[in-house]
Each structure stands twice: as structure tokens, then as C-alpha cells.
Write a protein that holds these residues in place. Structure first.
Motif, PDB file in Angstrom:
ATOM      1  N   ARG A   7     -11.199   6.407 -38.495  1.00  0.00           N
ATOM      2  CA  ARG A   7     -10.670   6.892 -39.766  1.00  0.00           C
ATOM      3  C   ARG A   7     -11.747   6.824 -40.833  1.00  0.00           C
ATOM      4  NH1 ARG A   7      -7.199   2.337 -42.609  1.00  0.00           N
ATOM      5  NH2 ARG A   7      -9.059   2.103 -43.866  1.00  0.00           N
ATOM      6  N   GLY A  46       0.809   8.447 -30.250  1.00  0.00           N
ATOM      7  CA  GLY A  46       0.803   8.690 -31.687  1.00  0.00           C
ATOM      8  C   GLY A  46       2.134   8.329 -32.330  1.00  0.00           C
ATOM      9  N   PHE A  56      -9.811  11.802 -35.693  1.00  0.00           N
ATOM     10  CA  PHE A  56      -8.423  11.381 -35.951  1.00  0.00           C
ATOM     11  C   PHE A  56      -7.832  10.666 -34.742  1.00  0.00           C
ATOM     12  CE2 PHE A  56      -7.526  14.947 -39.237  1.00  0.00           C
ATOM     13  CZ  PHE A  56      -7.932  14.115 -40.257  1.00  0.00           C
ATOM     14  N   GLY A  57      -7.269   9.512 -34.964  1.00  0.00           N
ATOM     15  CA  GLY A  57      -6.662   8.750 -33.879  1.00  0.00           C
ATOM     16  C   GLY A  57      -7.627   7.767 -33.249  1.00  0.00           C
ATOM     17  N   ARG A  58      -8.931   8.001 -33.429  1.00  0.00           N
ATOM     18  CA  ARG A  58      -9.918   7.066 -32.891  1.00  0.00           C
ATOM     19  C   ARG A  58     -10.651   6.358 -34.029  1.00  0.00           C
ATOM     20  NH1 ARG A  58     -12.622  11.029 -28.442  1.00  0.00           N
ATOM     21  NH2 ARG A  58     -12.226  12.535 -30.127  1.00  0.00           N
ATOM     22  N   ALA A  78      -3.491  10.908 -36.908  1.00  0.00           N
ATOM     23  CA  ALA A  78      -3.744  10.695 -35.479  1.00  0.00           C
ATOM     24  C   ALA A  78      -2.677  11.384 -34.634  1.00  0.00           C
ATOM     25  CB  ALA A  78      -3.775   9.200 -35.168  1.00  0.00           C
TER      26      ALA A  78
END
Lengths: 408, 423
Positions: B210, A356, B206-208, A394
């Protein structure tokens, strides 16, 4: 009495910047085969520029006229692996660290303020050192290292503010404008510390709209910012009010007052972070406090910086953004070994947080760097802001699980 | 101190659940099966308000249309790989299977976890029943191939008809708020329950993935069962009188469900979803005299009967003419142009919603119809939409957002939505 501490091993493959381990010797250590460091007012000589991993001792002799400090910094030049403080002229102290293989910097700080002198590369070769020591020791080390980091930042902030204020008060606006975003970076890396001090952060860092809303006299960085970037007659403030409503460029007398106030407030911050109260406050929170600090800094980014509200006139929000992220990552790096010691789940979380930070840093690097400067915030497109927001989400989501993992 | 079992982190929990296979995902056999672990929310609900998540088809298509919608479109984030996509679909499946049963998003949920961690569940649905929640997942064309890149190794399995919809007359589309790699349709009888679902699924992503764009809807504009009354759209007309109903299995098999004989095989039991945000020029429409409104639609505003006579359910007689020889149902009326007779028998299952997103800078209502249709082949929608190019109603509407997604078949307990494509 000899105190010998070791800190958990925390390098993660692929994240070279995180090759960081060490400890702070609170008391002098009888060194064997130690490296000799000579600190003077202008130099910082280390007897060798390389060593083998494991327990290293630096015997620091202060040959200068001022009280000095010695630092071993990580590869990024920011994170403190170990430090020896308060070395009186003519005195010697020993810093003992457990150093992992990697690249470091050595640095002395005569007078205990400023960027320091004699910064030089220092290499450590050999095998990794495995972690020992219990949680309580690790906790103390993490807190000590974070305290050292905060002190170092404020020690650099204070003279930087003095130089900046001198330019501002003397009317050298070009010089002051150039310095403004870089001076703020020292502050933004440790913002939650100042925020914990009640009225100090409002005096140093309040935006105009917040000062008005709080009924405060508006002072600090952003008051000065508006003098340096004088708004056009038809410009609007962040709340849509006329930029010139209840505002006029400061007179030289007012500049002197605002400048001196900022220096006094930063001095107050300096005194606090060098006080026993600060150490006690950090210790009472322990590693969880650092973990929560890492999150708080990222929240700063998510709420204030990404919206471009912070540096309304200078457009230097990306400097603040980058400094917040650096401060957050610093706090995280100290807590990281605790998380990793919690088994696979902790390891997976650390991996997620690492990537991240890496993704966010890479996206930020497209727009500049703290060293070379960033683009004006107003040049960011909506898509740029959107990307940064997504990457903050993220990172912040797994980061929000860090405290409970560390405590678990 | 050992962690409280209820404090297991969401990600850890999800990993365990997937790893445990069928045992970890044995939710959805019915409300009864989950009653033992349900707290609060599940107690008050009736069986009718809970729809099973697992099954041959995804729920939320023929399910009796609920009153509220939260629809969301997502893009996969940069630097994600096939494992990220699979884990996301597994985590979404796990959370959706729980939420549709009226449960928190994880076992520790909103208040059962560690006080030192943010709760797994955001909590705004605590104490609310399942409220008929259905969660339906879809795959957009860009998931299979984006700018010529096969990011997840699935390009070869892309249905040949799953591509960007062609341009239609009157389109005024916002490309940034159209399309998307993935979509989620959350429907419920309570808006808070639908929003809770999308909010938590977005957070899990989140992070994968959006969020790309999303839409709230209220007031279903069609019915899918005989028990439901035909609702009205914001033009004040009944909408969906001739919709395909959930008990008409022959029509569903012919027009809605992808058959085992269709290609690709992994889509069997699935469908294709078209979503169109259609802005209505409300203020202009409201100044149109009633007889003209009736002529534009081709039905009466009161009864919903065809202008050729009868009641709501009477078949329109398109051949009927008045004394001057003019068609009673005008040739450019909406009903005539949209009717299967004008489209080689083409039908779709619609489950659209009204929306009002406040107002624009001119003080006009930002309102309209969020059109959702399910069909066996995207060509069905294209056929009808092209037919509507001369529709006089077009003068009062603008298509502002658009998307097409492949809706995979339902997941079996222990598996996940999309397993047929990715395993």
C-alpha cells in the motif's frame, strides 16, 4: 413439465460461509422421498432437520391464511440457496435444490414480507456434488437466485420501514434512532437496484447536499435522520454550510408527509422487484450484471461510506458499509462458479477475491457487526479509515476483473 | 468465444511472463528490440530518450537527471508472505521494464484488452514517448524486520547499516510520511510519464503493498553529466556543482556503488538511497539581503562561484581571509560544512528535485527541496548531515520527511529486481 437445474459447485476451502449451491424450481416437481414442509401463519415445520447431499425436494404446503414462501438459506442466514414463491393458502409447491454438504436454515414467509417465521437449522451431510449443466442454465440460476435475494431484502425492508416510520411520526425518536441503521441495511445490500430506477434512489437516499445541488425537494432516510439527530446550532453540513440554513426540525405534519413518502417509495421499489420488468432486466444482463453489481456496491463503499459523508448526523456509516459489502459478496458468490469454470486463471481470481472479502470483513469486525451494532463513524481513526481503504483497493482490483473472466 | 490474446488479464499475463523466464522478460535489450511490438508511443522516440531497464546497476542513479520526479514509498500489507513479496517484485519489474521502453504496462495495455474489463494500463501516457523514464526500486529497513518480526525470512540478509537514520538537529519529521518497506523513484522528462508509472505500479501493488507516502518533484537540482548545466534550487542558487558525474567511474566505485567486497554480497552493484523532504521557508528567505544570502551559501548567487573567487568550477579556498582576518567563506556557510574537506573526503551522488505542494493555511508556499542522495554506505550521509548542524542555512529549512532504502543492483533480463536477495 419438470425442470431440473443444477448449479456449479463453489465451496472454497477455508471459506465456509460460501458453501452455497442450489437451484430454483420454477415449476412443481414430482418428488420422491421429499421433505415435507408445513407453512402456517406462525410456524414453518420441516419433516427432517437433516439430509444427504444431492438433489433435495421440499414439498411445501401452505396451511395458513396468507400467501406464503419457503426459503432454504445458506449458513450466513442471508444467501438464498433456493425458494418457493407465491404459495396460495391451501396450495402446495415443491422446491428442488442440489444441496452441497453444509449448514443451512429453513424459513417460511407468510404474507411474503418481513423476516419470516420458523427459522430453523438444516444440515446436509455426505459428499460434494459435482457440477453439471451448461452455461445458459447456470446463468439462469444465478439470475433467479439474485432476484430472490433482492426480493427477500425488499420484503424485509418494507415492514421495517413501516415500523420505523411509525416511531418517527409518533415522535418516539429513541426507537426510531435505534432502528435507523438496521432498516437501512436491507436497502444498502441492494442499492444498485434502486439506483437503476431513475428518481427512486434520490427520493429514498439522497444526502442533503446532493438534493440541494440537484434542486430536488429533500426527502427520504437522510431527511428523517436530521430530525432524529438534531444538529447543534453551530454544526456544519457536509459542504461546510450551516446545518440550520434552510432547515428546521420537521413539524408533526411534515414528519407525517416525509414518513408516508418513504413508505410509498419503498412500496414502489417492492412493486418493481416483484414485476416482470425486473426479472427481464436482470436476465438481459445475466451473470455479467451480477458481477458488475458486486463491483458497484464496493464502489459505493469506496466513495461514500469510507469518507463518512453518507450518515452525516447519525454516524452510522459502518452499518451501510457492512451491508454494501454483504450485498456485493452475495452477488459475487452467484457468479463465482462461472469464474471457477474458466480454468486456473478463474480459480486464482476467485481465490484472490475470497481472501479480499475475508480481510475486509475481518477489519470491519473489529469495529462491530450488523447484529450487535458498530461504533460511531466519528470514532474511527485516520489509521482505521486508511486500513479499510487499502483493503477495499485490494478487493476491488481483482473484482474488477471478474466480469471479463466470467464472459471469457 | 476464445479470449482475444490482447485481452489477457494483467495478473494472468504477469504470471505467464514470469513463468516463461528469460523469454517472457526479454525486454530492455534496447529500444530496437522492442520496436516490433511497440505501438504509437515508441515510434517517435529517439534512442537518447530511452534508458535500458536491465543491467548491472539500476537506472535512475547515474542516468542524466531528468526534469521530473514522482517518488513513492510503500508498506507491505498485513498477511502478506514471501511469495507475495517475490511476485510483487516480479510484476513491478515486468511493468517497469515495459514502461521505461515507452510501452504500455502490459501487452493489451490501455485499449487493446476486452471492453468488459478495466484496461491493464491506465492510459494517460498513450501517445507520449518514453521521455527518459527510469524506475528505481529500493528496500527499507522495515522490509527486513518490523517490530522484531522477520516477515519475509530475510532479516539475516539485512545490511548492518540499513537502519532508521539517527535524529539530526532541526528535524521536524512526520513519521507517517517517512520511511517505508519499499520505494520507487520514477524520473522522466515529462511529469505525466512519471506519474503514469507510479500510478500503475501502485495499482499492481493493491493487496500486496500500500502506498505510504509520495512526492512530486520538478526542476532537477543537480546534474550527473558534464553536458548538463548546473540547475538552481528554490533559494535561487546553483545546486550540485560538485556532484559526482556519471563518467567518473573511480568516484562512483569509491562513493556510490556497493562493491563486491562489501557485505552483504547481494548488494554488490547496488547503492543506498537517502530521501529527505526539506521544506524551505521561502517567504523568510526572500527577505534576506543578497550579501547575506551569499554568505549563508558560501557562493555567489549569480555565477555560483565560491566567495573566495573564480568561477563556478573553481575550487573554494577555505583558507582565504579578508583584511580583518575573517574567512571569506564563512565557517558556518553551507558550502564549507558540506564540502568533502570538512567531512573526511565524504561525497555522495545527489539527484534532488524542487517541489511546490500548493500552499499552507497561512498562505505560504509549501515548497522546498526533495533531497535524494545515493551513496555506498548510509554513513556518508550521516557524516555530512551531522556536519551541517551548525549550517546557518538551517534557519531557513525544515527536514519534514525522511527515509533510507537499500537499492539492489540492476536485474538481468529474465530475472527481477531483488532476485539476489530473495531467490
Amino acid at each position: 413439465m419438470t425442470t431440473h437445474r443444477t448449479l456449479g459447485v463453489l465451496a472454497v476451502a477455508g471459506v465456509a460461509a460460501l458453501v452455497l449451491a442450489g437451484c430454483v424450481a420454477k415449476r412443481d416437481v414430482a418428488a420422491t422421498g421429499a421433505l415435507a414442509v408445513t407453512s402456517t401463519d406462525s410456524a414453518c415445520e420441516v419433516s427432517d432437520s437433516s439430509a444427504t447431499s444431492g438433489t433435495l425436494s421440499f414439498d411445501v404446503s401452505n396451511r395458513g391464511d396468507q400467501i406464503s414462501e419457503f426459503y432454504l438459506l445458506a449458513e450466513d442466514g442471508l444467501r438464498i440457496v433456493g425458494e418457493a414463491e407465491n404459495i396460495a393458502p391451501g396450495a402446495s409447491r415443491t422446491l428442488t435444490v442440489v444441496a452441497q454438504p453444509g449448514e443451512y436454515f429453513t424459513l417460511c414467509k407468510p404474507g411474503m414480507v418481513g423476516e419470516g417465521v420458523g427459522k430453523a437449522g438444516f444440515s446436509v451431510a455426505g459428499d460434494r456434488v459435482e457440477a453439471t449443466g451448461d452455461d445458459a442454465e447456470q446463468n439462469q440460476q444465478a439470475v433467479d437466485l439474485y432476484a430472490a435475494f433482492v426480493k427477500d431484502q425488499v420484503e424485509q425492508l418494507l415492514p421495517a420501514v413501516e415500523t420505523f416510520v411509525t416511531a418517527y411520526e409518533s415522535g418516539d425518536d429513541d426507537a426510531a434512532k435505534t432502528q435507523f441503521p438496521n432498516v437501512r441495511a436491507y436497502y444498502e445490500r441492494i442499492e444498485p437496484i434502486a439506483e437503476s430506477l431513475g428518481d427512486l434512489d434520490p427520493r429514498i437516499d439522497f444526502r442533503e447536499v446532493d438534493a440541494v445541488a440537484d434542486g430536488l425537494d429533500w426527502t427520504g432516510f437522510h431527511r428523517i435522520e436530521k430530525d432524529l439527530w438534531v444538529p447543534a446550532e453551530d454544526a456544519l453540513n457536509a459542504d461546510g454550510a450551516s446545518a440550520w440554513q434552510d432547515w428546521a426540525p420537521s413539524t408533526p405534519q411534515e414528519r407525517a408527509a416525509f414518513g408516508d413518502q418513504l413508505i410509498a417509495d419503498v412500496q414502489e421499489l417492492y412493486d418493481y422487484v416483484h414485476s416482470a420488468d425486473f426479472q427481464t432486466a436482470l436476465e438481459s444482463q445475466g451473470a455479467a450484471g451480477l458481477s458488475n453489481g458486486a463491483i458497484a456496491l464496493l464502489d459505493e463503499v469506496a466513495t461514500g461510506k469510507i469518507s463518512g459523508e453518507e450518515d452525516w448526523w447519525s454516524g452510522s456509516d459502518l452499518w451501510d458499509f457492512a451491508a454494501n459489502v454483504e450485498g456485493s459478496k452475495m452477488a459475487f458468490s452467484l457468479v463465482q462458479p462461472f469464474a471457477e469454470s474458466k480454468g486456473d486463471e478463474g480459480g486464482a481470481l476467485v481465490e484472490q477475491i475470497d481472501s479480499g472479502y475475508a480481510d475486509l470483513e475481518a477489519a470491519l469486525a473489529v469495529h462491530g457487526s450488523l447484529a450487535d451494532g458498530f461504533v460511531d463513524y466519528n470514532e474511527l481513526t485516520d489509521a482505521d479509515k486508511r486500513e479499510l481503504t487499502d483493503l477495499i483497493n485490494a478487493l476491488a482490483e481483482p473484482l474488477s476483473q471478474l466480469t471479463v473472466t466470467v464472459l471469457g | 468465444m476464445s479470449p482475444d490474446p490482447g485481452g489477457v488479464s494483467r495478473r494472468g499475463l504477469l504470471g505467464l511472463a514470469i513463468g516463461a523466464g528469460a523469454a517472457g522478460l526479454a525486454i530492455g535489450a534496447g529500444a530496437g528490440a522492442t520496436a516490433g511490438v511497440a505501438v504509437g508511443r515508441a515510434r517517435a522516440e529517439t534512442a537518447a530518450a530511452v534508458h535500458p531497464f536491465f543491467g548491472g546497476h539500476q537506472s535512475g542513479i547515474t542516468t542524466p537527471v531528468q526534469d521530473r520526479l514522482h517518488f513513492a514509498s510503500f508498506d507491505m500489507m498485513a498477511r502478506t508472505d514471501r511469495d507475495d513479496l517475490v511476485s510483487l517484485l516480479q510484476d513491478w519489474t515486468y511493468a517497469a521494464a515495459r514502461m521505461t521502453q515507452g510501452l504500455d504496462v502490459s501487452v493489451s495495455g490501455a485499449v487493446g484488452g476486452s471492453p468488459e474489463a478495466p484496461p491493464d494500463d491506465t492510459g494517460e501516457a498513450l501517445g507520449l514517448p518514453a521521455s527518459s523514464l527510469t524506475i528505481t526500486f529500493g528496500f527499507g529497513p522495515t522490509l527486513f524486520e518490523l517490530d522484531g518480526v522477520d516477515r519475509y525470512g530475510i532479516a539475516a540478509q539485512r545490511p548492518s547499516t540499513l537502519e532508521q537514520l539517527p535524529a539530526f538537529v532541526g528535524d521536524d519529521l512526520d513519521p507517517n510520511a517517512s520511511g517505508g518497506d519499499l520505494c520507487i523513484q520514477a524520473c522522466a522528462d515529462d511529469p505525466q510519464v512519471a506519474v503514469h508509472a507510479i500510478r500503475n505500479l501502485s495499482r499492481i501493488a493493491f493487496g500486496r503493498a500500500r502506498l505510504r507516502w509520495s512526492q512530486l518533484g520538478f526542476g532537477r537540482t543537480s546534474r550527473t553529466t558534464t553536458a548538463q548545466q548546473t540547475p538552481r534550487n528554490l533559494f535561487g542558487f546553483k545546486d550540485g556543482t560538485r556532484n559526482i558525474l556519471s563518467d567518473d567511474t573511480a568516484a562512483l566505485d569509491e562513493h556510490v556503488w556497493v562493491a563486491a567486497s562489501d557485505t552483504p554480497a547481494w548488494m554488490a552493484g547496488g547503492s543506498y538511497l537517502v530521501a529527505r523532504k526539506i521544506a524551505m521557508l521561502i517567504e523568510t528567505w526572500d527577505r534576506v539581503r543578497l550579501s547575506e544570502q551569499n554568505d549563508i551559501i558560501g557562493r555567489t548567487k549569480g555565477e555560483g562561484a565560491p566567495l573566495s573567487g573564480g568561477d563556478e568550477y573553481t575550487e573554494p579556498d577555505f583558507a582565504a581571509a579578508d583584511t580583518t582576518g575573517a574567512p571569506v567563506i564563512p565557517v558556518d556557510s553551507h558550502v564549507r560544512l558540506a564540502h568533502p574537506d570538512a567531512n573526511e573526503g565524504t561525497r555522495m551522488l545527489r539527484r534532488g528535485y524542487n517541489f511546490v505542494d500548493g500552499n499552507n493555511d497561512l498562505g505560504r508556499l509549501d515548497a522546498g527541496l526533495f533531497f535524494l542522495s545515493y551513496q555506498r554506505d548510509p554513513g556518508q550521509f550521516i557524516r555530512v548531515q551531522r556536519s551541517l548542524s551548525t549550517d546557518v542555512m538551517s534557519e531557513y529549512i525544515r527536514h519534514v520527511r525522511s527515509g533510507l532504502w537499500a537499492i539492489p543492483p540492476g536485474a538481468a533480463p529474465g530475472s527481477y529486481v531483488g532476485a539476489g536477495l530473495l531467490s
